[in-house]
Design a protein around this motif. Structure first.
Motif, short mmCIF file in Angstrom:
data_model
loop_
_atom_site.label_atom_id
_atom_site.label_comp_id
_atom_site.label_asym_id
_atom_site.label_seq_id
_atom_site.Cartn_x
_atom_site.Cartn_y
_atom_site.Cartn_z
N ALA A 162 39.56 53.27 33.85
CA ALA A 162 39.63 51.80 33.18
C ALA A 162 38.79 50.88 33.98
O ALA A 162 38.67 49.43 33.41
CB ALA A 162 40.97 51.60 32.94
N LEU A 163 38.35 50.98 35.04
CA LEU A 163 37.89 50.02 35.96
C LEU A 163 36.30 49.90 35.74
O LEU A 163 35.46 50.75 35.77
CB LEU A 163 38.06 50.26 37.45
N SER A 164 36.03 48.76 35.18
CA SER A 164 34.52 48.17 35.32
C SER A 164 34.28 46.92 35.91
O SER A 164 35.21 46.16 35.94
CB SER A 164 33.97 48.33 33.88
N MET A 165 33.08 46.41 36.02
CA MET A 165 32.73 45.23 36.39
C MET A 165 33.16 44.11 35.42
O MET A 165 33.51 43.01 35.49
CB MET A 165 31.29 45.01 36.89
N ARG A 166 32.86 44.38 34.03
CA ARG A 166 33.21 43.50 33.07
C ARG A 166 34.74 43.35 32.85
O ARG A 166 35.34 42.32 32.80
CB ARG A 166 32.61 44.16 31.58
N ARG A 167 35.64 44.49 33.05
CA ARG A 167 36.78 44.35 32.74
C ARG A 167 37.50 43.42 34.08
O ARG A 167 38.36 42.61 33.81
CB ARG A 167 37.68 45.81 32.85
N LEU A 168 36.96 43.70 35.16
CA LEU A 168 37.35 43.25 36.39
C LEU A 168 37.07 41.62 36.13
O LEU A 168 38.02 40.82 36.41
CB LEU A 168 36.77 43.81 37.45
N ALA A 169 36.10 41.26 35.67
CA ALA A 169 35.66 39.99 35.54
C ALA A 169 36.49 39.35 34.43
O ALA A 169 37.02 38.11 34.47
CB ALA A 169 34.10 39.70 34.88
N ASN A 170 36.98 39.90 33.51
CA ASN A 170 37.85 39.34 32.41
C ASN A 170 39.32 39.03 33.12
O ASN A 170 39.82 38.01 32.80
CB ASN A 170 38.05 40.47 31.13
N ASP A 171 39.83 40.09 33.95
CA ASP A 171 41.02 39.78 34.41
C ASP A 171 41.07 38.89 35.41
O ASP A 171 42.15 38.09 35.72
CB ASP A 171 41.32 41.20 35.19
N LEU A 172 40.01 38.47 36.13
CA LEU A 172 39.73 37.19 37.01
C LEU A 172 39.35 36.19 36.32
O LEU A 172 39.16 35.11 37.18
CB LEU A 172 38.81 37.88 38.36
N ASP A 173 39.17 36.27 35.14
CA ASP A 173 38.81 34.86 34.36
C ASP A 173 37.46 34.42 34.74
O ASP A 173 37.16 33.33 35.33
CB ASP A 173 39.79 33.84 34.35
#
Length: 198
Positions: free
Chosen positions: A35-46
């Motif tokens: 589930a971990l991707s740079m895009r998902r991470l960016a979304n979680d970190l706003d």
């Protein structure tokens, strides 16, 4: 498995390497490494994806960083226990705790791309010095211990790794804690016989 180190990289925007790694660990723990991707991470970190790349070069570096971070939660102590058996038992328990809390490390630690730190190997070779003065034999014994722990841990956390979960009840092919402890002692007895015969 880790020897503890420290480090933090800050940004004028407030986004830090530490905050990125922390968010990535939370995602991997909750949903698995897939589930971990740079895009998902960016979304979680706003945050924008490109902002992440100022701190983490790519996905491989991210996986390496989060693996090191969770291993540092349970570092091998310095100095190691005086007796080689006690040192191995302690290392085993520390590694098992990492796998229990972060099952995805069973995958990332097995990957040469994401776990190349030799500090723990050096620690184990040094800890085995009163058993054998042959570094290559100590290295082989260390890798054998790690393989044993990882294999048993996969069964222990399978219900967390499989999509949709798995039956958590005890099964005849899943080792109990007594099975694991007895197997470890058999392994260590074999190490002692091997070292004496070397």
């Amino acid at each position: 498995m880790a020897i503890k180190t420290q480090g933090r990289q800050a940004s004028s925007t407030g986004l830090t390497r530490r905050s990125i790694i922390g968010a990535a660990i939370r995602i991997a723990d909750a949903e698995g490494i897939a589930a971990l991707s740079m895009r998902r991470l960016a979304n979680d970190l706003d945050s924008g994806v490109m902002s992440l790349y100022r701190h983490i070069a790519n996905k491989d570096e991210l996986l390496t960083a989060i693996t090191r971070a969770v291993c540092e939660e349970h570092p091998y102590p310095t100095p190691a226990p005086a007796h080689w058996r006690d040192a191995v038992r302690l290392a085993v328990e520390l590694d098992r705790e990492v796998y229990r809390k972060h099952p995805w490390t069973l995958v990332t630690q097995a990957s040469a791309r994401h776990f190349t730190d030799t500090a723990c190997l050096d620690w184990m070779v040094d800890a085995l010095a009163d058993l054998t003065d042959e570094p290559e034999l100590a290295r082989t014994l260390t890798l054998t211990v790690w393989s044993y722990v990882q294999g048993a841990s996969i069964q222990r956390v399978a219900h967390q790794l499989l999509p949709g979960g798995d039956e958590s009840e005890q099964s005849p092919i899943r080792p109990t804690e007594d099975d694991f402890a007895a197997g470890l002692e058999v392994l260590l007895d074999g190490f002692e016989r091997q070292a004496k015969g070397a």
